[in-house]
Design a protein around this motif. Structure first.
Motif, PDB file in Angstrom:
ATOM      1  N   ASN A  76      14.202   7.643  32.138  1.00  0.00           N
ATOM      2  CA  ASN A  76      14.753   6.299  31.898  1.00  0.00           C
ATOM      3  C   ASN A  76      13.752   5.400  31.175  1.00  0.00           C
ATOM      4  N   THR A  77      13.062   5.978  30.220  1.00  0.00           N
ATOM      5  CA  THR A  77      12.009   5.252  29.521  1.00  0.00           C
ATOM      6  C   THR A  77      12.106   5.469  28.012  1.00  0.00           C
ATOM      7  N   ALA A  78      11.992   4.366  27.276  1.00  0.00           N
ATOM      8  CA  ALA A  78      11.911   4.424  25.825  1.00  0.00           C
ATOM      9  C   ALA A  78      10.478   4.113  25.416  1.00  0.00           C
ATOM     10  N   TYR A  79      10.103   4.598  24.239  1.00  0.00           N
ATOM     11  CA  TYR A  79       8.733   4.428  23.780  1.00  0.00           C
ATOM     12  C   TYR A  79       8.703   3.915  22.342  1.00  0.00           C
ATOM     13  N   LEU A  80       7.641   3.199  22.041  1.00  0.00           N
ATOM     14  CA  LEU A  80       7.355   2.828  20.664  1.00  0.00           C
ATOM     15  C   LEU A  80       5.922   3.242  20.378  1.00  0.00           C
ATOM     16  N   GLN A  81       5.770   4.323  19.640  1.00  0.00           N
ATOM     17  CA  GLN A  81       4.448   4.792  19.243  1.00  0.00           C
ATOM     18  C   GLN A  81       4.030   4.032  17.994  1.00  0.00           C
ATOM     19  N   MET A  82       2.896   3.373  18.078  1.00  0.00           N
ATOM     20  CA  MET A  82       2.417   2.541  16.972  1.00  0.00           C
ATOM     21  C   MET A  82       1.094   3.089  16.475  1.00  0.00           C
ATOM     22  N   ASN A  83       1.076   3.533  15.228  1.00  0.00           N
ATOM     23  CA  ASN A  83      -0.127   4.089  14.606  1.00  0.00           C
ATOM     24  C   ASN A  83      -0.557   3.212  13.434  1.00  0.00           C
ATOM     25  N   SER A  84      -1.779   3.419  13.007  1.00  0.00           N
ATOM     26  CA  SER A  84      -2.331   2.689  11.859  1.00  0.00           C
ATOM     27  C   SER A  84      -2.091   1.180  11.998  1.00  0.00           C
ATOM     28  N   LEU A  85      -2.427   0.681  13.153  1.00  0.00           N
ATOM     29  CA  LEU A  85      -2.143  -0.723  13.445  1.00  0.00           C
ATOM     30  C   LEU A  85      -2.962  -1.659  12.568  1.00  0.00           C
ATOM     31  N   LYS A  86      -2.333  -2.783  12.247  1.00  0.00           N
ATOM     32  CA  LYS A  86      -2.943  -3.791  11.392  1.00  0.00           C
ATOM     33  C   LYS A  86      -3.015  -5.117  12.151  1.00  0.00           C
ATOM     34  N   PRO A  87      -3.903  -6.001  11.759  1.00  0.00           N
ATOM     35  CA  PRO A  87      -3.970  -7.314  12.428  1.00  0.00           C
ATOM     36  C   PRO A  87      -2.623  -8.044  12.414  1.00  0.00           C
ATOM     37  N   GLU A  88      -1.840  -7.848  11.382  1.00  0.00           N
ATOM     38  CA  GLU A  88      -0.542  -8.524  11.302  1.00  0.00           C
ATOM     39  C   GLU A  88       0.497  -7.944  12.261  1.00  0.00           C
ATOM     40  N   ASP A  89       0.150  -6.863  12.941  1.00  0.00           N
ATOM     41  CA  ASP A  89       1.024  -6.329  13.991  1.00  0.00           C
ATOM     42  C   ASP A  89       0.829  -7.059  15.322  1.00  0.00           C
ATOM     43  N   THR A  90      -0.156  -7.929  15.387  1.00  0.00           N
ATOM     44  CA  THR A  90      -0.417  -8.687  16.601  1.00  0.00           C
ATOM     45  C   THR A  90       0.782  -9.551  16.959  1.00  0.00           C
ATOM     46  N   ALA A  91       1.277  -9.377  18.182  1.00  0.00           N
ATOM     47  CA  ALA A  91       2.469 -10.098  18.627  1.00  0.00           C
ATOM     48  C   ALA A  91       2.775  -9.714  20.063  1.00  0.00           C
ATOM     49  N   VAL A  92       3.714 -10.433  20.642  1.00  0.00           N
ATOM     50  CA  VAL A  92       4.310 -10.007  21.905  1.00  0.00           C
ATOM     51  C   VAL A  92       5.494  -9.119  21.547  1.00  0.00           C
ATOM     52  N   TYR A  93       5.514  -7.940  22.108  1.00  0.00           N
ATOM     53  CA  TYR A  93       6.559  -6.956  21.824  1.00  0.00           C
ATOM     54  C   TYR A  93       7.554  -6.893  22.980  1.00  0.00           C
ATOM     55  N   TYR A  94       8.833  -6.827  22.608  1.00  0.00           N
ATOM     56  CA  TYR A  94       9.920  -6.780  23.575  1.00  0.00           C
ATOM     57  C   TYR A  94      10.810  -5.573  23.308  1.00  0.00           C
ATOM     58  N   CYS A  95      11.344  -5.000  24.374  1.00  0.00           N
ATOM     59  CA  CYS A  95      12.424  -4.045  24.207  1.00  0.00           C
ATOM     60  C   CYS A  95      13.724  -4.739  24.610  1.00  0.00           C
ATOM     61  N   ALA A  96      14.804  -4.312  23.998  1.00  0.00           N
ATOM     62  CA  ALA A  96      16.103  -4.931  24.226  1.00  0.00           C
ATOM     63  C   ALA A  96      17.205  -3.904  24.032  1.00  0.00           C
ATOM     64  N   ALA A  97      18.363  -4.201  24.592  1.00  0.00           N
ATOM     65  CA  ALA A  97      19.487  -3.282  24.471  1.00  0.00           C
ATOM     66  C   ALA A  97      20.774  -4.046  24.165  1.00  0.00           C
ATOM     67  N   PRO A  98      21.580  -3.518  23.252  1.00  0.00           N
ATOM     68  CA  PRO A  98      22.913  -4.080  23.042  1.00  0.00           C
ATOM     69  C   PRO A  98      23.868  -3.510  24.083  1.00  0.00           C
ATOM     70  N   ARG A  99      25.088  -3.967  24.086  1.00  0.00           N
ATOM     71  CA  ARG A  99      26.078  -3.403  25.011  1.00  0.00           C
ATOM     72  C   ARG A  99      26.566  -2.041  24.536  1.00  0.00           C
ATOM     73  N   SER A 100      26.349  -1.725  23.291  1.00  0.00           N
ATOM     74  CA  SER A 100      26.863  -0.481  22.731  1.00  0.00           C
ATOM     75  C   SER A 100      25.779   0.596  22.636  1.00  0.00           C
ATOM     76  N   SER A 101      26.220   1.802  22.311  1.00  0.00           N
ATOM     77  CA  SER A 101      25.305   2.925  22.139  1.00  0.00           C
ATOM     78  C   SER A 101      24.744   2.993  20.720  1.00  0.00           C
ATOM     79  N   MET A 102      25.310   2.174  19.836  1.00  0.00           N
ATOM     80  CA  MET A 102      24.873   2.167  18.440  1.00  0.00           C
ATOM     81  C   MET A 102      23.950   0.982  18.197  1.00  0.00           C
ATOM     82  N   CYS A 103      23.053   1.154  17.240  1.00  0.00           N
ATOM     83  CA  CYS A 103      22.159   0.064  16.881  1.00  0.00           C
ATOM     84  C   CYS A 103      22.952  -1.034  16.172  1.00  0.00           C
ATOM     85  N   PRO A 104      22.855  -2.242  16.646  1.00  0.00           N
ATOM     86  CA  PRO A 104      23.627  -3.328  16.035  1.00  0.00           C
ATOM     87  C   PRO A 104      23.012  -3.809  14.723  1.00  0.00           C
ATOM     88  N   GLY A 105      23.839  -4.531  13.988  1.00  0.00           N
ATOM     89  CA  GLY A 105      23.364  -5.024  12.704  1.00  0.00           C
ATOM     90  C   GLY A 105      22.630  -6.335  12.787  1.00  0.00           C
TER      91      GLY A 105
END
Length: 123
Positions: A76-105
């Motif tokens: 029951n876990t999703a992952y985000l593997q982040m490589n070659s990180l840059k200073p501009e990647d600095t942020a608060v990261y969130y995971c989220a889910a729509p009500r559907s099984s498809m990625c929303p637009g």
């Protein structure tokens, strides 16, 4: 649906981090999982999404080729593997889910949000 992101931290430019998104039971079977980030003074930015129905993944141009979205339904876990990180990647990261099984637009279609995890890329 409950989500909780973790795994953030301080990393040097060029380094890697793997974020985790712990989800409530069966969430990953029926919901796509998206990743967003928000840097200080900036609007929230969509980063990636992985569909639960066919496993297709989508990435923002700014991270394509460096970030990879994955999931382990048994854990029951999703992952985000982040490589070659840059200073501009600095942020608060969130995971989220729509009500559907498809990625929303649009980001407005994400109904469930976890608490964020801070990623800082600095030397």
């Amino acid at each position: 649906v409950q989500l909780q992101a973790s795994g953030g931290g301080l990393v040097q430019p060029g380094g890697s981090l793997r974020l985790s998104c712990a989800a409530s039971r069966d969430t990953l079977d029926y919901h796509a999982i998206g990743w967003f980030r928000q840097a200080p003074g900036k609007e929230r930015e969509w980063v990636a999404c992985r569909s639960s129905i066919d496993g297709r993944t989508y990435y923002a141009d700014s991270v394509n080729g460096r970030f990879t979205s994955a999931r382990d339904n048994a854990k029951n876990t999703a992952y985000l593997q982040m490589n070659s990180l840059k200073p501009e990647d600095t942020a608060v990261y969130y995971c989220a889910a729509p009500r559907s099984s498809m990625c929303p637009g649009t980001s407005s279609e994400y109904a469930y949000w976890g608490q964020g995890t801070q990623v800082t890329v600095s030397s």
